[in-house]
Design an enzyme around this catalytic site. Structure first.
Site, PDB file in Angstrom:
ATOM      1  N   CYS A   2     -28.131 -16.197  10.371  1.00  0.00           N
ATOM      2  CA  CYS A   2     -28.610 -15.527  11.573  1.00  0.00           C
ATOM      3  C   CYS A   2     -29.739 -16.339  12.204  1.00  0.00           C
ATOM      4  O   CYS A   2     -30.396 -17.133  11.549  1.00  0.00           O
ATOM      5  CB  CYS A   2     -29.128 -14.132  11.311  1.00  0.00           C
ATOM      6  SG  CYS A   2     -28.003 -13.107  10.389  1.00  0.00           S
ATOM      7  N   ARG A  27     -26.180 -20.679  13.874  1.00  0.00           N
ATOM      8  CA  ARG A  27     -26.610 -19.949  12.678  1.00  0.00           C
ATOM      9  C   ARG A  27     -25.809 -18.674  12.462  1.00  0.00           C
ATOM     10  O   ARG A  27     -25.993 -17.975  11.456  1.00  0.00           O
ATOM     11  CB  ARG A  27     -28.095 -19.593  12.791  1.00  0.00           C
ATOM     12  CG  ARG A  27     -28.988 -20.780  13.029  1.00  0.00           C
ATOM     13  CD  ARG A  27     -30.408 -20.346  13.135  1.00  0.00           C
ATOM     14  NE  ARG A  27     -30.887 -19.817  11.885  1.00  0.00           N
ATOM     15  CZ  ARG A  27     -31.359 -20.551  10.889  1.00  0.00           C
ATOM     16  NH1 ARG A  27     -31.417 -21.856  11.011  1.00  0.00           N
ATOM     17  NH2 ARG A  27     -31.773 -19.989   9.785  1.00  0.00           N
ATOM     18  N   TRP A  75     -24.828 -13.433  11.663  1.00  0.00           N
ATOM     19  CA  TRP A  75     -23.703 -13.807  10.814  1.00  0.00           C
ATOM     20  C   TRP A  75     -23.660 -12.741   9.721  1.00  0.00           C
ATOM     21  O   TRP A  75     -24.555 -12.675   8.882  1.00  0.00           O
ATOM     22  CB  TRP A  75     -23.928 -15.180  10.209  1.00  0.00           C
ATOM     23  CG  TRP A  75     -22.764 -15.709   9.422  1.00  0.00           C
ATOM     24  CD1 TRP A  75     -21.661 -16.336   9.920  1.00  0.00           C
ATOM     25  CD2 TRP A  75     -22.598 -15.678   8.010  1.00  0.00           C
ATOM     26  NE1 TRP A  75     -20.822 -16.684   8.888  1.00  0.00           N
ATOM     27  CE2 TRP A  75     -21.365 -16.292   7.711  1.00  0.00           C
ATOM     28  CE3 TRP A  75     -23.364 -15.171   6.952  1.00  0.00           C
ATOM     29  CZ2 TRP A  75     -20.890 -16.426   6.411  1.00  0.00           C
ATOM     30  CZ3 TRP A  75     -22.878 -15.310   5.658  1.00  0.00           C
ATOM     31  CH2 TRP A  75     -21.650 -15.931   5.400  1.00  0.00           C
ATOM     32  N   ASN A 101     -33.603 -12.364   9.417  1.00  0.00           N
ATOM     33  CA  ASN A 101     -32.695 -13.390   8.922  1.00  0.00           C
ATOM     34  C   ASN A 101     -32.926 -13.492   7.421  1.00  0.00           C
ATOM     35  O   ASN A 101     -34.049 -13.750   7.003  1.00  0.00           O
ATOM     36  CB  ASN A 101     -33.000 -14.725   9.617  1.00  0.00           C
ATOM     37  CG  ASN A 101     -32.363 -15.923   8.922  1.00  0.00           C
ATOM     38  OD1 ASN A 101     -32.898 -17.007   8.925  1.00  0.00           O
ATOM     39  ND2 ASN A 101     -31.211 -15.731   8.313  1.00  0.00           N
ATOM     40  N   GLY A 102     -31.874 -13.271   6.641  1.00  0.00           N
ATOM     41  CA  GLY A 102     -32.024 -13.345   5.189  1.00  0.00           C
ATOM     42  C   GLY A 102     -31.266 -12.210   4.531  1.00  0.00           C
ATOM     43  O   GLY A 102     -30.378 -11.606   5.145  1.00  0.00           O
ATOM     44  N   GLU A 482     -13.574 -34.397   1.770  1.00  0.00           N
ATOM     45  CA  GLU A 482     -14.317 -34.075   2.993  1.00  0.00           C
ATOM     46  C   GLU A 482     -13.342 -33.913   4.170  1.00  0.00           C
ATOM     47  O   GLU A 482     -13.485 -33.011   4.990  1.00  0.00           O
ATOM     48  CB  GLU A 482     -15.357 -35.176   3.267  1.00  0.00           C
ATOM     49  CG  GLU A 482     -16.036 -35.102   4.612  1.00  0.00           C
ATOM     50  CD  GLU A 482     -16.725 -33.776   4.918  1.00  0.00           C
ATOM     51  OE1 GLU A 482     -16.888 -32.940   4.012  1.00  0.00           O
ATOM     52  OE2 GLU A 482     -17.067 -33.559   6.089  1.00  0.00           O
ATOM     53  N   LYS A 486     -12.883 -30.565   6.505  1.00  0.00           N
ATOM     54  CA  LYS A 486     -13.058 -30.613   7.961  1.00  0.00           C
ATOM     55  C   LYS A 486     -11.844 -30.022   8.659  1.00  0.00           C
ATOM     56  O   LYS A 486     -11.972 -29.220   9.561  1.00  0.00           O
ATOM     57  CB  LYS A 486     -13.261 -32.085   8.366  1.00  0.00           C
ATOM     58  CG  LYS A 486     -14.068 -32.345   9.566  1.00  0.00           C
ATOM     59  CD  LYS A 486     -15.559 -32.160   9.437  1.00  0.00           C
ATOM     60  CE  LYS A 486     -16.059 -31.522   8.226  1.00  0.00           C
ATOM     61  NZ  LYS A 486     -17.395 -31.327   7.966  1.00  0.00           N
ATOM     62  N   GLU A 489     -11.515 -26.156   8.053  1.00  0.00           N
ATOM     63  CA  GLU A 489     -12.549 -25.262   8.581  1.00  0.00           C
ATOM     64  C   GLU A 489     -12.487 -25.086  10.090  1.00  0.00           C
ATOM     65  O   GLU A 489     -12.923 -24.062  10.602  1.00  0.00           O
ATOM     66  CB  GLU A 489     -13.955 -25.671   8.124  1.00  0.00           C
ATOM     67  CG  GLU A 489     -14.520 -26.925   8.721  1.00  0.00           C
ATOM     68  CD  GLU A 489     -15.938 -27.251   8.212  1.00  0.00           C
ATOM     69  OE1 GLU A 489     -16.722 -26.329   7.957  1.00  0.00           O
ATOM     70  OE2 GLU A 489     -16.248 -28.451   8.070  1.00  0.00           O
ATOM     71  N   HIS A 505       1.678 -33.230 -10.812  1.00  0.00           N
ATOM     72  CA  HIS A 505       1.523 -32.284 -11.928  1.00  0.00           C
ATOM     73  C   HIS A 505       1.498 -30.838 -11.436  1.00  0.00           C
ATOM     74  O   HIS A 505       0.788 -29.999 -11.983  1.00  0.00           O
ATOM     75  CB  HIS A 505       0.265 -32.620 -12.727  1.00  0.00           C
ATOM     76  CG  HIS A 505       0.359 -33.963 -13.386  1.00  0.00           C
ATOM     77  ND1 HIS A 505       1.228 -34.228 -14.415  1.00  0.00           N
ATOM     78  CD2 HIS A 505      -0.264 -35.138 -13.114  1.00  0.00           C
ATOM     79  CE1 HIS A 505       1.121 -35.491 -14.776  1.00  0.00           C
ATOM     80  NE2 HIS A 505       0.223 -36.078 -13.990  1.00  0.00           N
ATOM     81  N   LYS A 604     -23.526 -22.438  10.498  1.00  0.00           N
ATOM     82  CA  LYS A 604     -23.966 -23.778  10.131  1.00  0.00           C
ATOM     83  C   LYS A 604     -25.012 -23.757   9.031  1.00  0.00           C
ATOM     84  O   LYS A 604     -25.011 -24.575   8.134  1.00  0.00           O
ATOM     85  CB  LYS A 604     -24.531 -24.496  11.350  1.00  0.00           C
ATOM     86  CG  LYS A 604     -24.901 -25.916  11.014  1.00  0.00           C
ATOM     87  CD  LYS A 604     -24.697 -26.828  12.165  1.00  0.00           C
ATOM     88  CE  LYS A 604     -24.818 -28.266  11.759  1.00  0.00           C
ATOM     89  NZ  LYS A 604     -23.665 -28.770  11.020  1.00  0.00           N
TER      90      LYS A 604
HETATM   91  C1  G6P Z   1     -22.337 -24.545   5.784  1.00  0.00           C
HETATM   92  C2  G6P Z   1     -21.886 -25.457   6.907  1.00  0.00           C
HETATM   93  C3  G6P Z   1     -21.411 -26.788   6.328  1.00  0.00           C
HETATM   94  C4  G6P Z   1     -22.482 -27.410   5.471  1.00  0.00           C
HETATM   95  C5  G6P Z   1     -22.959 -26.450   4.371  1.00  0.00           C
HETATM   96  C6  G6P Z   1     -24.206 -26.967   3.674  1.00  0.00           C
HETATM   97  O1  G6P Z   1     -21.252 -24.130   5.046  1.00  0.00           O
HETATM   98  O2  G6P Z   1     -20.856 -24.844   7.650  1.00  0.00           O
HETATM   99  O3  G6P Z   1     -21.085 -27.667   7.394  1.00  0.00           O
HETATM  100  O4  G6P Z   1     -22.001 -28.580   4.892  1.00  0.00           O
HETATM  101  O5  G6P Z   1     -23.308 -25.190   4.955  1.00  0.00           O
HETATM  102  O6  G6P Z   1     -25.243 -27.014   4.597  1.00  0.00           O
HETATM  103  P1  G6P Z   1     -26.507 -27.946   4.466  1.00  0.00           P
HETATM  104  O7  G6P Z   1     -27.331 -27.634   5.680  1.00  0.00           O
HETATM  105  O8  G6P Z   1     -27.195 -27.558   3.195  1.00  0.00           O
HETATM  106  O9  G6P Z   1     -26.049 -29.348   4.451  1.00  0.00           O
END
Ligand code: G6P
Length: 609
Positions: A2, A27, A75, A101-102, A482, A486, A489, A505, A604
């Site tokens: 948030c 956020r 969020w 937020n939290g 990775e 990507k 998501e 396997h 994020k």
């Molecule tokens: C969330 C974001 C990701 C990110 C992860 C860790 O899930 O959507 O893109 O990699 O958090 O975030 P950080 O800020 O700790 O890299």
């Protein structure tokens, strides 16, 4: 998670808050709300489920005037996104409003206690207990009531509080969740992050845990947990709002993909001395301390974790120390063995990820030294760590991380080289050669970006698939992880990464006619093995897209399509091979009509555990 924004000053608070929230949507963006003091014992508020634009549309019809207010973009953690679960939350008489937020961990017990005292709850959120607690303790002094309320809370919170009887006041608190205070001319701002207020001021205070902010008219006072006044150092933000805007690109993600050549340069070049030796200013570990390290853990979440996988590879190869990589939320509860000879490297773009922070605290409590790789100066992670490596990638706004990841890889290569030199596990020639190669990566990434049309065409062929795979061996398997994250998501295509030799396997049973399989093939010694794996999946109907080094003509003979990338040292190839996969994800999301920068269900900065 948030985002919160608050304002006290002469401007139209609604405008400032909505503008600020629009910069914090990364956020969370499932609902938003605003509350503004009206004087005369009332607070006006509006809360809307959905994107911030829903709230904006509503406020166009029903504007809320006033100069002191708070806002929130959510969020969901407790309770689905809905108008009633949106913040701000108000007490029954609607005389106190709170944004949060939290997470309040003990909210159930507080809620039961408050209900037994006659309080009525209108939402399913944990936050609502806070406003009722403030109401319960309110005896005419707002800040006192907030102090009493937070004593009852367990968990993480950044709060903004206003009250009808205090029309010129705002109280804010920070514990674990981030919060900054911005200072303008006769005006003050609070926000979860700098972009929210950068339009108005560059002067900020970063709050520490337990600090309480009291703003009345033109006066700002910051107190500690024990109500002592604190004198804080004012920080001046030295990056521009432009750096946090789209700069002509259709999406933040695309802009950030294109920022990578610059991010790679910045991260490396500012740290090379005139002899081209890496100087890590914020890493204070001495040569002796480094020589004593017997074990390294790399701990992170999401994309940062994937960067850690490559970090392990680089550190083990160059500095010859054993490294374990773990997901922060797992590491915390795995009772890891750590002592003063252990180094914990945490990686976090935002520097605010709750699980990563908790892992750091655990490691510190066991005597380990903590080094943080983060993109956000002054973030919680940077303040908790003994040593910091800032990736100078600039603000990353799109939820899907791109430039932060490549900058994290550069950080790992530099740390590995620095450790290797100090531990005498690398020759001078190899050291210089790798520095030169890292420097060259920036223009090689630019060359890959020039192929974006080819990648778009490949994506058009596969965009309607329901599932996809990424395969790789060795370090390419780490890139594959990775790449798969990507793609899934932001396109919502079910995508998994597999070690190419492991697919047979079990998972190969999922390969059908036309299943897209991306194969990352950059490691010279593994090309032949990868060709065999490509043939295996081709024989079962897969549509294979290879990502291979220029000049590898053998791959093109077996794959349906090949994306060629320039050559560099095998060790550094992950920085190049990830770039086409970012574009694949971007275009797949776009072609499928998704919201590229704000994928569903995600946020994020994940400040909840
Ligand atoms: C969330 C974001 C990701 C990110 C992860 C860790 O899930 O959507 O893109 O990699 O958090 O975030 P950080 O800020 O700790 O890299």
């Amino acid at each position: 998670m948030c985002g919160i924004v608050g304002y006290v000053g002469k401007r139209n608070a609604e405008e400032v808050i909505i503008d600020g929230l629009s910069k914090l949507e990364y956020r969370g963006y499932d609902s938003a709300g605003i509350a503004i003091s009206q004087g005369k014992d009332t607070i006006a508020y509006a809360k809307k489920k959905g994107r911030l634009s829903m709230l904006e549309d509503y406020l166009k019809e029903e504007p809320i005037l006033g100069h002191v207010g708070i806002g929130h973009t959510r969020w969901a953690t407790h309770g689905e996104p809905s108008d009633s679960n949106s913040h701000p939350h108000l007490n029954e008489k609607e005389t106190i409003a709170v944004v949060h937020n939290g997470i309040i961990e003990n909210y159930m017990e507080i809620k039961e206690m408050l209900i037994s005292e006659g309080y009525v709850f209108k939402s399913e959120t944990d936050t609502e207990v806070i406003v009722h607690l403030i109401d319960k303790f309110y005896k005419g002094n707002l800040i006192e009531a907030v102090y009493s309320a937070i004593k009852k809370l367990r968990g993480a919170y950044a709060l903004g509080v206003i009250a009808a009887n205090h029309p010129n006041e705002l109280v804010a608190v920070r514990k674990e969740s981030p919060l900054i205070v911005g200072l303008g001319e006769d005006e003050f701002f609070i926000a979860s992050d700098v972009p929210a207020i950068l339009k108005y001021t560059r002067n900020v205070y970063y709050l520490e845990n337990g600090e309480v902010v009291h703003i009345i008219d033109n006066t700002l006072t910051i107190y500690d947990e024990k109500k002592n006044k604190v004198n804080k150092e004012l920080k001046v933000i030295d990056w521009d709002i432009e750096a946090a805007s789209k700069g002509g690109y259709d999406h933040f993600m695309l802009k950030e993909i294109y920022d990578q050549p610059q991010a790679i340069k910045e991260t490396l070049l500012r740290r090379l001395d005139k002899n081209r030796i890496i100087c890590l200013d914020d890493i204070k570990m001495t040569k002796e301390q480094l020589e004593d390290i017997t074990k390294v853990y790399i701990v992170a979440c999401g994309t940062a974790y994937n960067a850690g996988l490559i970090g392990k590879y680089a550190i083990e190869k160059l500095a010859k120390v054993p490294v374990e990589v773990d997901i922060a939320s797992e590491f915390r509860y795995s009772d890891p063995f750590m002592d003063e000879k252990t180094l914990l490297i945490v990686v976090s773009q935002s520097g605010e990820t709750a699980d990563t922070l908790a892992a750091m605290k655990l490691a510190k409590s066991r005597g380990a030294r903590v080094l943080a790789i983060t993109n956000v100066v002054g973030s919680s992670v940077s303040r908790e760590a003994q040593d910091v490596f800032y990736t100078w990638a600039g603000p990353e706004i799109a939820v899907a991380s791109t430039k932060a990841y490549t900058a994290q890889l550069v950080a790992f290569y530099m740390i590995a080289l620095d450790f290797a030199l100090k531990r005498s596990t690398i020759t001078e020639d190899r050291y210089s050669e790798l520095i030169n190669q890292i420097e060259g990566l920036s223009s090689l990434v630019t060359q890959i970006l020039e192929k974006k049309e080819d990648i778009l065409n490949i994506v058009k062929d596969i965009k309607d698939t329901t599932s996809a795979f990424y395969l790789g061996r060795g370090v390419d398997y780490m890139t594959a992880q990775e790449a798969a994250l990507k793609l899934k998501e932001i396109s919502y295509i079910y995508t998994e990464a597999f070690a190419a030799g492991e697919l047979k396997h079990g998972t190969i049973a999922l390969v059908e006619e036309g299943t897209p399989i991306f194969c990352v093939v950059t490691q010279d010694d593994l090309v032949e093995k990868m060709i065999s794996n490509i043939k295996e999946v081709k024989a079962r109907g897969a549509f294979v897209i290879a990502i291979a080094k220029e000049g590898n003509t053998e791959i093109a003979k077996v794959a349906d399509d090949t994306i060629y990338i320039p050559k560099t040292d095998n060790l550094l190839m992950p920085i190049l091979s990830v770039v086409p996969t970012q574009l694949v994800a971007y275009y797949a999301s776009l072609e499928r009509g998704n919201d590229v920068d704000k994928p569903r269900n995600l946020a994020k900065s994940v400040t909840v555990e």
